[in-house]
Design an enzyme around this catalytic site. Sequence first.
Site, PDB file in Angstrom:
ATOM      1  N   ASN A  10       0.880  -1.171   0.000  1.00  0.00           N
ATOM      2  CA  ASN A  10       0.000   0.000   0.000  1.00  0.00           C
ATOM      3  C   ASN A  10       0.916   1.219   0.000  1.00  0.00           C
ATOM      4  O   ASN A  10       1.467   1.585   1.028  1.00  0.00           O
ATOM      5  CB  ASN A  10      -0.900  -0.022   1.247  1.00  0.00           C
ATOM      6  CG  ASN A  10      -1.781   1.213   1.324  1.00  0.00           C
ATOM      7  OD1 ASN A  10      -1.831   2.008   0.373  1.00  0.00           O
ATOM      8  ND2 ASN A  10      -2.467   1.390   2.442  1.00  0.00           N
ATOM      9  N   TRP A  11       1.056   1.807  -1.180  1.00  0.00           N
ATOM     10  CA  TRP A  11       1.996   2.939  -1.301  1.00  0.00           C
ATOM     11  C   TRP A  11       1.427   4.244  -0.770  1.00  0.00           C
ATOM     12  O   TRP A  11       2.132   5.247  -0.700  1.00  0.00           O
ATOM     13  CB  TRP A  11       2.409   3.100  -2.770  1.00  0.00           C
ATOM     14  CG  TRP A  11       3.424   2.102  -3.218  1.00  0.00           C
ATOM     15  CD1 TRP A  11       4.157   1.249  -2.449  1.00  0.00           C
ATOM     16  CD2 TRP A  11       3.852   1.878  -4.576  1.00  0.00           C
ATOM     17  NE1 TRP A  11       5.009   0.507  -3.240  1.00  0.00           N
ATOM     18  CE2 TRP A  11       4.841   0.879  -4.548  1.00  0.00           C
ATOM     19  CE3 TRP A  11       3.495   2.429  -5.812  1.00  0.00           C
ATOM     20  CZ2 TRP A  11       5.479   0.422  -5.704  1.00  0.00           C
ATOM     21  CZ3 TRP A  11       4.117   1.971  -6.962  1.00  0.00           C
ATOM     22  CH2 TRP A  11       5.104   0.972  -6.901  1.00  0.00           C
ATOM     23  N   LYS A  12       0.121   4.232  -0.449  1.00  0.00           N
ATOM     24  CA  LYS A  12      -0.526   5.454   0.064  1.00  0.00           C
ATOM     25  C   LYS A  12      -0.204   6.639  -0.856  1.00  0.00           C
ATOM     26  O   LYS A  12      -0.127   6.455  -2.074  1.00  0.00           O
ATOM     27  CB  LYS A  12      -0.114   5.700   1.522  1.00  0.00           C
ATOM     28  CG  LYS A  12      -0.356   4.461   2.389  1.00  0.00           C
ATOM     29  CD  LYS A  12      -0.278   4.704   3.862  1.00  0.00           C
ATOM     30  CE  LYS A  12      -0.511   3.393   4.599  1.00  0.00           C
ATOM     31  NZ  LYS A  12      -0.567   3.537   6.041  1.00  0.00           N
ATOM     32  N   HIS A  94     -10.027   1.441   4.163  1.00  0.00           N
ATOM     33  CA  HIS A  94      -8.791   1.563   4.943  1.00  0.00           C
ATOM     34  C   HIS A  94      -9.047   2.523   6.105  1.00  0.00           C
ATOM     35  O   HIS A  94      -9.801   3.490   5.957  1.00  0.00           O
ATOM     36  CB  HIS A  94      -7.666   2.081   4.044  1.00  0.00           C
ATOM     37  CG  HIS A  94      -6.332   2.048   4.726  1.00  0.00           C
ATOM     38  ND1 HIS A  94      -5.959   2.997   5.651  1.00  0.00           N
ATOM     39  CD2 HIS A  94      -5.307   1.179   4.642  1.00  0.00           C
ATOM     40  CE1 HIS A  94      -4.743   2.702   6.098  1.00  0.00           C
ATOM     41  NE2 HIS A  94      -4.330   1.600   5.511  1.00  0.00           N
ATOM     42  N   GLU A  96      -7.421   4.870   7.340  1.00  0.00           N
ATOM     43  CA  GLU A  96      -7.142   6.291   7.066  1.00  0.00           C
ATOM     44  C   GLU A  96      -8.324   6.922   6.329  1.00  0.00           C
ATOM     45  O   GLU A  96      -8.617   8.101   6.507  1.00  0.00           O
ATOM     46  CB  GLU A  96      -5.835   6.430   6.268  1.00  0.00           C
ATOM     47  CG  GLU A  96      -4.625   6.183   7.175  1.00  0.00           C
ATOM     48  CD  GLU A  96      -3.387   5.657   6.470  1.00  0.00           C
ATOM     49  OE1 GLU A  96      -3.312   5.736   5.232  1.00  0.00           O
ATOM     50  OE2 GLU A  96      -2.490   5.162   7.176  1.00  0.00           O
ATOM     51  N   GLU A 166      -6.469  -4.915   9.984  1.00  0.00           N
ATOM     52  CA  GLU A 166      -5.454  -3.908  10.285  1.00  0.00           C
ATOM     53  C   GLU A 166      -5.854  -3.157  11.549  1.00  0.00           C
ATOM     54  O   GLU A 166      -6.654  -2.200  11.474  1.00  0.00           O
ATOM     55  CB  GLU A 166      -5.334  -2.909   9.132  1.00  0.00           C
ATOM     56  CG  GLU A 166      -4.899  -3.512   7.822  1.00  0.00           C
ATOM     57  CD  GLU A 166      -4.238  -2.469   6.937  1.00  0.00           C
ATOM     58  OE1 GLU A 166      -3.041  -2.622   6.650  1.00  0.00           O
ATOM     59  OE2 GLU A 166      -4.899  -1.501   6.564  1.00  0.00           O
ATOM     60  N   GLY A 172       1.354   2.108  10.980  1.00  0.00           N
ATOM     61  CA  GLY A 172       2.359   3.162  11.004  1.00  0.00           C
ATOM     62  C   GLY A 172       2.966   3.423  12.371  1.00  0.00           C
ATOM     63  O   GLY A 172       3.718   4.376  12.538  1.00  0.00           O
ATOM     64  N   SER A 212       2.222  -2.229  10.611  1.00  0.00           N
ATOM     65  CA  SER A 212       3.630  -2.345  11.026  1.00  0.00           C
ATOM     66  C   SER A 212       4.249  -3.697  10.672  1.00  0.00           C
ATOM     67  O   SER A 212       5.018  -4.256  11.462  1.00  0.00           O
ATOM     68  CB  SER A 212       3.781  -2.032  12.513  1.00  0.00           C
ATOM     69  OG  SER A 212       3.475  -0.674  12.747  1.00  0.00           O
ATOM     70  N   GLY A 233       2.475  -1.213   4.406  1.00  0.00           N
ATOM     71  CA  GLY A 233       2.541   0.204   4.072  1.00  0.00           C
ATOM     72  C   GLY A 233       3.986   0.666   3.962  1.00  0.00           C
ATOM     73  O   GLY A 233       4.668   0.438   2.956  1.00  0.00           O
ATOM     74  N   GLY A 234       4.480   1.275   5.045  1.00  0.00           N
ATOM     75  CA  GLY A 234       5.824   1.867   5.052  1.00  0.00           C
ATOM     76  C   GLY A 234       6.914   0.976   4.478  1.00  0.00           C
ATOM     77  O   GLY A 234       7.744   1.428   3.675  1.00  0.00           O
TER      78      GLY A 234
HETATM   79  P1  PGA Z   1       2.097   0.234   7.793  1.00  0.00           P
HETATM   80  O1  PGA Z   1       0.714   0.515   7.025  1.00  0.00           O
HETATM   81  O2  PGA Z   1       2.644  -1.060   7.238  1.00  0.00           O
HETATM   82  O3  PGA Z   1       2.960   1.413   7.461  1.00  0.00           O
HETATM   83  O4  PGA Z   1       1.778   0.118   9.235  1.00  0.00           O
HETATM   84  C1  PGA Z   1      -0.166  -0.527   6.712  1.00  0.00           C
HETATM   85  C2  PGA Z   1      -1.398   0.024   6.048  1.00  0.00           C
HETATM   86  O5  PGA Z   1      -1.817   1.145   6.368  1.00  0.00           O
HETATM   87  O6  PGA Z   1      -1.997  -0.630   5.174  1.00  0.00           O
END
Ligand code: PGA
Length: 254
Positions: A10-12, A94, A96, A166, A172, A212, A233-234
């Site tokens: 997930n590159w956001k 998601h 967010e 999640e 994050g 994470s 994500g990250g």
């Molecule tokens: P993260 O994000 O791996 O940076 O915790 C995961 C996500 O939001 O899908």
Amino acid sequence: MNRPPVIIANWKMHKTRHQAQECIHHLKIQLSIDFSGVYIAAPYTAIEACASMKLPNLVIGAQNVSEHAFGAYTGEVCAEMLKDLQVGFCLIGHSERRTYFHETSEQIRQKILRCLEANIQPILCIGETLQQRHNNQTNDVLFSQISSALSKLSAQDVSQVSLAYEPVWAIGSGVAASPDAVQNIHAECRAYIQKIWGKTCSDHIRILYGGSVNLQTLAEIISQKDVDGVLVGGASLDADMFANIIKISRELKS
Ligand code: PGA
């Protein structure tokens, strides 16, 4: 039940077209062109650049879609437009989006429907907040997110969906849920799906973990029986790190 693992980046809101192509190019070298089970949720603006690389088995997806099929919704992108870009999957709900953009459960339900109509695989993201966890509400929250998003769908439609558990507090934060907790929660969610849509559906549906995931947290989590992949994500922004996550996941799930 054999569910080959799916590893989603997930590159956001990261990566220009050039950066996206460069990252995929590095992944291609690291993975010796074997992209089986690899999904990338790119920003809208980079989807076409990623898809144009035409790498066999690499599934390019979106991070969001409009709940409307078409119309006067300035700034929105509908499922048909995504299909036109060869999008194969879409993240839905998601945390967010639920938090910052106030997505409601009805919008999430509609988004799932739009994806299914367009033959785009929905990845439904669910998760509890820290407060809900402390109040022992985790299962109730997850079951209600699942039932509201998938209400009135047939078992056949639900089988097209994947779940991504999640925990909001893990995204994050650098702190992933414990492998035991992830296994328990995934098993509870699978049992809940079985109760409503039957065993064939619950055996078939993939449940991924996200929050994470990195090279320290991955191995124990992906080894759990009911973890069918990860949403990263990250740690997916760096091609070398993401390639290692893919390799380890494949190895531990084979
Ligand atoms: P993260 O994000 O791996 O940076 O915790 C995961 C996500 O939001 O899908």
